[in-house]
Design a protein around this motif. Structure first.
Motif, PDB file in Angstrom:
ATOM      1  N   THR A 142       0.699  -1.084   0.012  1.00 39.87           N
ATOM      2  CA  THR A 142      -0.161   0.438   0.007  1.00 39.87           C
ATOM      3  C   THR A 142       1.177   1.234  -0.747  1.00 39.87           C
ATOM      4  O   THR A 142       0.560   2.149  -0.912  1.00 39.87           O
ATOM      5  N   LEU A 143       1.929   1.383   0.691  1.00 40.88           N
ATOM      6  CA  LEU A 143       3.015   2.644   0.900  1.00 40.88           C
ATOM      7  C   LEU A 143       4.300   1.204   0.739  1.00 40.88           C
ATOM      8  O   LEU A 143       4.438   0.904   1.523  1.00 40.88           O
ATOM      9  N   LEU A 144       4.660   2.935  -0.117  1.00 37.92           N
ATOM     10  CA  LEU A 144       6.204   1.939  -0.630  1.00 37.92           C
ATOM     11  C   LEU A 144       7.628   2.798  -0.565  1.00 37.92           C
ATOM     12  O   LEU A 144       7.158   4.591  -1.054  1.00 37.92           O
ATOM     13  N   PHE A 145       8.152   3.126   0.698  1.00 33.06           N
ATOM     14  CA  PHE A 145       9.663   3.470   1.138  1.00 33.06           C
ATOM     15  C   PHE A 145      10.943   3.724   0.331  1.00 33.06           C
ATOM     16  O   PHE A 145      11.425   2.884   0.413  1.00 33.06           O
ATOM     17  N   CYS A 146      10.839   4.332  -0.490  1.00 31.45           N
ATOM     18  CA  CYS A 146      11.873   4.137  -1.094  1.00 31.45           C
ATOM     19  C   CYS A 146      13.504   5.067  -0.767  1.00 31.45           C
ATOM     20  O   CYS A 146      13.095   5.785   0.003  1.00 31.45           O
ATOM     21  N   PRO A 147      14.301   3.866  -0.902  1.00 29.78           N
ATOM     22  CA  PRO A 147      15.525   4.604  -0.401  1.00 29.78           C
ATOM     23  C   PRO A 147      16.179   5.666  -1.172  1.00 29.78           C
ATOM     24  O   PRO A 147      17.489   6.670  -0.991  1.00 29.78           O
ATOM     25  N   THR A 148      15.998   5.928  -2.353  1.00 29.05           N
ATOM     26  CA  THR A 148      16.665   6.453  -3.597  1.00 29.05           C
ATOM     27  C   THR A 148      15.647   7.017  -4.750  1.00 29.05           C
ATOM     28  O   THR A 148      14.193   6.134  -4.879  1.00 29.05           O
ATOM     29  N   GLU A 149      15.568   7.707  -5.878  1.00 30.75           N
ATOM     30  CA  GLU A 149      15.399   8.335  -6.304  1.00 30.75           C
ATOM     31  C   GLU A 149      14.912   7.378  -8.194  1.00 30.75           C
ATOM     32  O   GLU A 149      13.569   6.842  -8.568  1.00 30.75           O
ATOM     33  N   THR A 150      15.913   6.601  -7.920  1.00 29.25           N
ATOM     34  CA  THR A 150      16.200   5.576  -8.516  1.00 29.25           C
ATOM     35  C   THR A 150      15.290   4.265  -8.187  1.00 29.25           C
ATOM     36  O   THR A 150      14.667   4.070  -9.104  1.00 29.25           O
ATOM     37  N   ALA A 151      15.551   3.933  -7.462  1.00 28.68           N
ATOM     38  CA  ALA A 151      13.838   3.185  -7.129  1.00 28.68           C
ATOM     39  C   ALA A 151      12.608   4.133  -7.089  1.00 28.68           C
ATOM     40  O   ALA A 151      11.718   3.348  -7.413  1.00 28.68           O
ATOM     41  N   VAL A 152      12.247   4.851  -6.845  1.00 26.96           N
ATOM     42  CA  VAL A 152      11.010   5.473  -7.623  1.00 26.96           C
ATOM     43  C   VAL A 152      10.519   5.314  -8.783  1.00 26.96           C
ATOM     44  O   VAL A 152       9.706   4.750  -9.088  1.00 26.96           O
ATOM     45  N   ASN A 153      11.885   5.867 -10.027  1.00 30.26           N
ATOM     46  CA  ASN A 153      11.476   5.499 -11.140  1.00 30.26           C
ATOM     47  C   ASN A 153      11.660   4.368 -11.314  1.00 30.26           C
ATOM     48  O   ASN A 153      11.166   3.889 -11.791  1.00 30.26           O
ATOM     49  N   ASN A 154      12.019   3.028 -11.249  1.00 30.18           N
ATOM     50  CA  ASN A 154      11.934   1.545 -11.084  1.00 30.18           C
ATOM     51  C   ASN A 154      10.188   1.614 -10.913  1.00 30.18           C
ATOM     52  O   ASN A 154       9.802   0.232 -11.812  1.00 30.18           O
ATOM     53  N   LEU A 155       9.566   2.070 -10.226  1.00 27.11           N
ATOM     54  CA  LEU A 155       7.913   1.733  -9.735  1.00 27.11           C
ATOM     55  C   LEU A 155       7.382   2.149 -10.789  1.00 27.11           C
ATOM     56  O   LEU A 155       6.779   1.961 -11.347  1.00 27.11           O
ATOM     57  N   LYS A 156       8.144   3.487 -11.291  1.00 30.41           N
ATOM     58  CA  LYS A 156       7.008   4.494 -12.534  1.00 30.41           C
ATOM     59  C   LYS A 156       7.476   2.680 -13.621  1.00 30.41           C
ATOM     60  O   LYS A 156       6.292   2.793 -14.557  1.00 30.41           O
ATOM     61  N   LYS A 157       8.096   2.727 -13.939  1.00 23.47           N
ATOM     62  CA  LYS A 157       8.411   1.901 -15.068  1.00 23.47           C
ATOM     63  C   LYS A 157       7.489   0.642 -15.062  1.00 23.47           C
ATOM     64  O   LYS A 157       7.400  -0.063 -15.765  1.00 23.47           O
ATOM     65  N   GLU A 158       6.806   0.685 -13.218  1.00 20.59           N
ATOM     66  CA  GLU A 158       6.275  -1.046 -12.836  1.00 20.59           C
ATOM     67  C   GLU A 158       4.853  -0.812 -13.800  1.00 20.59           C
ATOM     68  O   GLU A 158       3.748  -1.273 -13.217  1.00 20.59           O
ATOM     69  N   GLY A 159       4.554   1.022 -13.687  1.00 20.30           N
ATOM     70  CA  GLY A 159       3.309   1.395 -13.110  1.00 20.30           C
ATOM     71  C   GLY A 159       2.598   1.577 -12.001  1.00 20.30           C
ATOM     72  O   GLY A 159       1.294   1.991 -11.727  1.00 20.30           O
ATOM     73  N   ILE A 160       4.087   1.817 -10.783  1.00 10.09           N
ATOM     74  CA  ILE A 160       3.562   1.761  -9.735  1.00 10.09           C
ATOM     75  C   ILE A 160       3.737   3.237  -9.227  1.00 10.09           C
ATOM     76  O   ILE A 160       4.860   3.648  -8.934  1.00 10.09           O
ATOM     77  N   ALA A 161       2.708   3.659  -9.373  1.00 11.94           N
ATOM     78  CA  ALA A 161       2.941   5.180  -8.435  1.00 11.94           C
ATOM     79  C   ALA A 161       1.864   6.065  -7.367  1.00 11.94           C
ATOM     80  O   ALA A 161       2.777   6.783  -6.875  1.00 11.94           O
ATOM     81  N   THR A 162       1.330   5.422  -7.155  1.00 10.26           N
ATOM     82  CA  THR A 162       0.386   5.775  -6.149  1.00 10.26           C
ATOM     83  C   THR A 162       1.153   4.981  -4.694  1.00 10.26           C
ATOM     84  O   THR A 162       1.256   3.983  -4.160  1.00 10.26           O
ATOM     85  N   GLY A 163       1.282   5.708  -4.007  1.00 14.63           N
ATOM     86  CA  GLY A 163       1.722   5.891  -2.164  1.00 14.63           C
ATOM     87  C   GLY A 163       3.504   5.303  -2.569  1.00 14.63           C
ATOM     88  O   GLY A 163       3.920   5.314  -1.494  1.00 14.63           O
ATOM     89  N   VAL A 164       4.043   5.988  -3.577  1.00 13.13           N
ATOM     90  CA  VAL A 164       4.915   5.561  -3.042  1.00 13.13           C
ATOM     91  C   VAL A 164       6.017   7.368  -2.888  1.00 13.13           C
ATOM     92  O   VAL A 164       5.798   8.285  -3.517  1.00 13.13           O
ATOM     93  N   TYR A 165       7.064   7.102  -1.780  1.00 15.46           N
ATOM     94  CA  TYR A 165       7.488   7.926  -1.313  1.00 15.46           C
ATOM     95  C   TYR A 165       8.879   8.086  -1.255  1.00 15.46           C
ATOM     96  O   TYR A 165       9.500   6.861  -1.134  1.00 15.46           O
ATOM     97  N   ASN A 166       9.785   8.838  -1.440  1.00 18.29           N
ATOM     98  CA  ASN A 166      11.566   8.839  -1.279  1.00 18.29           C
ATOM     99  C   ASN A 166      11.838   9.291   0.047  1.00 18.29           C
ATOM    100  O   ASN A 166      11.930  10.632   0.078  1.00 18.29           O
TER     101      ASN A 166
END
Length: 358
Positions: A142-166
């Motif tokens: 539900t909530l995805l706590f990313c350690p880096t902006e690279t991790a945020v972008n990886n999720l975007k590539k997989e269509g995951i944008a909601t609940g994502v935080y760096n």
């Protein structure tokens, strides 16, 4: 708010320490800690809880070692029983172990919101069990706590944008908190008669290396040929493999010194003072960066791509020649460590603020 924290392996103990410490200072939030027992060696479990002042787990499933499927299944059965008893508001999972995916699957099936700390990491190697755990856990969190902006972008590539935080890297926060204490309390340098920057620290724990005798042999050949003093804290799985193989035994005590598994404070102290670090661990790659120590990674890929881009980490796989060459000749410049790759060390506060707002 009631949070069920699920941990089971050394890296998760370290990550959970920061957030648990922060949670203890707050009113209105109850944390329930569930230890799956994935790491069942006392040196790899109890010592970490003691050193890092993590509260004694409310539950310990004691699943121990097994095949990946059987271990994960036993975890899921135990976690489900506890979730049905406690009905937490959130299930908090860390990293990419079997404990991670077991908690995520139970939460998803019982419709309990899942918060994943260290979300979005990708090595893009589906041959790694950890990669499967990451991808599946992220897809149902539900909530995805990313350690880096690279991790945020990886999720975007997989269509995951909601609940994502760096939110930055929680291991950096813990490292900053304990570094001074580790240097004051650890006696490991004296115990092993080690001098500043006069040894190479090595860790080998991934099944792709330790369960493959040829890989392990090649790593040992590379380490031996470097002629450097190698300090190797030994994972129980690796020790078992070496004990069963006479060929591997002959490399011990040439220039490779095997020691028992060590606690977090001793590990920090060995990392700070090492000339270089050779590892197949994701977390140790980051800790090498925190300590400004060159890292040599015994893998063909890494989820911590920032360290490669910064020129402070080399991927050598298990090629003996590459291992020797990197140990002897890899010398990153000081300016390569200047970027704040992993946040500002205030990850726990950011996570709690987001949890309270959801």
């Amino acid at each position: 708010m009631k949070i069920l924290t699920i941990i089971g392996a050394r890296p998760q103990f370290i990550k959970a320490a920061s957030l648990s410490r922060y949670l203890k200072s707050l009113s209105g939030i109850k944390e329930i800690i569930l230890h799956t027992g994935q790491h069942y060696d006392s040196n790899m479990s109890e010592e970490f809880f003691s050193e890092l002042d993590i509260p004694t787990p409310d539950y310990n499933l004691q699943v121990g070692s097994d095949t990946p499927a059987r271990q994960t299944a036993k975890m899921m059965m135990g976690i489900e029983d506890i979730v049905l008893k406690e009905w937490p508001d959130f299930i908090l999972i860390y990293g990419d172990t079997n404990s991670t995916i077991a908690g995520a699957l139970v939460g998803a099936k019982l419709h309990i919101p899942i918060a994943h700390v260290e979300a979005g990491l990708r090595s893009y190697d589906r041959g790694m069990p950890e990669e499967i755990n990451r991808v599946v856990s992220d897809s149902i969190s539900t909530l995805l706590f990313c350690p880096t902006e690279t991790a945020v972008n990886n999720l975007k590539k997989e269509g995951i944008a909601t609940g994502v935080y760096n939110v930055g890297d929680i291991m950096l926060e813990n490292y900053q908190y304990y570094k001074g204490k580790a240097q004051k309390t650890s006696t490991i340098l004296n115990n092993l008669n080690l001098k500043f920057k006069k040894y190479i620290l090595c860790t080998i724990h991934r099944a792709s290396n330790t369960d493959n005798t040829e890989n392990l042999k090649n790593i040992f050949i590379g380490l031996t040929n470097s002629k450097e003093t190698i300090i190797l804290p030994l994972h129980p799985r690796t020790k078992k493999k070496i004990d069963q193989n006479e060929f591997l035994k002959k490399y011990i005590d040439q220039n490779i010194k095997i020691i028992d598994p060590i606690g977090y404070f001793d590990m920090i102290c060995l990392e700070i003072n090492a000339k270089k670090i050779v590892t197949d661990s994701g977390g140790v790659q980051k800790e090498a960066y925190f300590n400004k120590v060159p890292c040599i990674t015994l893998r063909e890929n890494t989820e911590w791509v920032e360290t490669i881009e910064q020129g402070v980490n080399q991927l050598v796989g298990v090629d003996p020649k590459k291992i020797k060459e990197s140990i002897n000749n890899f010398h990153p410049q000081k300016q390569n460590y200047s970027k704040q790759l992993y946040g500002d060390g205030k990850t726990s506060a950011k996570i709690i603020e987001i949890l309270l707002s959801n």
